[in-house]
Design an enzyme around this catalytic site. Structure first.
Site: not given
Ligand SMILES: Oc1cc(-c2ccc(F)cc2)cc2cccnc12
Ligand SMILES: [Mg+2]
Length: 212
Positions: A141, A144, A169-170, A197
Site C-alpha cells: 500500500d 505504486k 491496494d490501489n 466500486e
Molecule cells: O489508497 C490510496 C489512494 C490514493 C489516491 C490518491 C488520490 C486519488 F484521487 C485517489 C486515490 C493514493 C495512495 C497512495 C499510497 C497508498 N494508498 C493510496
Molecule cells: Mg492505498
C-alpha cells in the site's frame, strides 16, 4: 506552519477513540476521512476485503509496505492470531511518527514494529537485521511504482515462500499496471481481483499467492 493533515488525524483519534480499543481507532479514522478530510488509508469499504483475507490467511508474520498514519496496521494487527506480529515499512519520517502514536492509542505497540526507511533498503535487511525468516502475508500500500520492484526484491531475498499471500491496494487507482501484468502473467502467482466500486473512485485489490 500549522498542523499537518496527519497531525489533525492523530488529534481526532486522540479525541474520539477509546485508548486500548483498536476498532474505535479504525472507526475514528474512517469518520474523519468521510466527514472532515479524505485521507489515503485503505478505508472501511476496502477494509472489509482486507479483513476477509486476514481471516483466511491468519498470518503469524505480516509485512506491510506503506504505513501512512497506521490505519491498516491497526486494522490488521487487531485481527492477528495469538503471537502474530506486523512489520510495517514507512519511508516518510513524519508519517511514521504519527503512526506510532496512533498505534499507541490502539494499544497495539507489542504487535506492530514500524521500520523507518525506504522499502528497497529495508527489505534486503529483513532477515539479518530484523530476524525475519519468511513472511506469511504482505500488504502492499505504498507508492505504486514500487510494487513491482519490491515484489522482485521480496522474491530475491527469500522473504516470501510457497503460499505467501500478497495483497495489493490501489491496483486500479492510482494503479500499478506493471505489477498487475507481472503477477497475472507469471506462473509463480495465483491471482484473484477484488474490485471495489467506491463512491469516490473505482479501485481494486489484487491477491497474488506466491507458488514458490
Ligand atoms: O489508497 C490510496 C489512494 C490514493 C489516491 C490518491 C488520490 C486519488 F484521487 C485517489 C486515490 C493514493 C495512495 C497512495 C499510497 C497508498 N494508498 C493510496
Ligand atoms: Mg492505498
Amino acid at each position: 506552519s500549522g498542523m499537518s493533515k496527519e497531525e489533525r488525524i492523530l488529534d481526532w483519534v486522540k479525541q474520539h477513540a477509546v485508548v486500548g480499543d483498536p476498532q474505535s481507532v479504525v472507526d475514528a479514522m474512517d469518520v474523519y476521512s468521510r466527514q472532515k478530510e479524505w485521507s489515503m488509508h485503505v478505508g472501511d469499504i476496502k477494509g472489509v476485503i482486507v479483513d476477509k483475507v486476514m481471516e483466511e490467511v491468519k498470518p503469524q508474520i505480516l509485512l506491510e509496505l506503506g504505513t501512512y498514519c497506521g490505519y491498516s496496521a491497526v486494522r490488521m494487527a487487531h485481527l492477528l492470531p495469538p503471537g502474530g506480529h506486523l512489520f510495517t515499512i514507512e519511508f516518510n519520517e513524519s508519517f511514521a511518527t504519527i503512526a506510532q502514536q496512533v498505534i499507541e492509542v490502539a494499544g497495539l505497540r507489542d504487535k506492530i514494529s514500524i521500520l523507518k526507511g525506504p522499502s528497497q533498503e529495508i527489505i534486503p535487511q529483513l532477515k539479518k537485521k530484523y530476524e525475519i525468516n519468511s513472511v506469511d502475508m504482505v500488504f502492499l500500500d505504498h507508492w505504486k511504482s514500487r510494487y513491482l520492484p519490491d515484489t522482485k526484491l521480496l522474491e530475491e531475498n527469500g522473504i516470501i515462500r510457497k503460499g505467501t499471500v500478497l495483497l495489493a491496494d490501489n491496483v486500479i487507482c492510482p494503479g500499478a499496471p506493471d505489477f498487475l501484468e507481472y503477477v497475472r502473467n507469471s506462473k509463480r502467482y495465483e491471482c484473484t481481483t477484488y474490485p471495489v466500486e467506491n463512491i469516490r473512485v473505482n479501485d481494486a485489490l489484487e491477491k497474488a499467492v506466491f507458488l514458490g
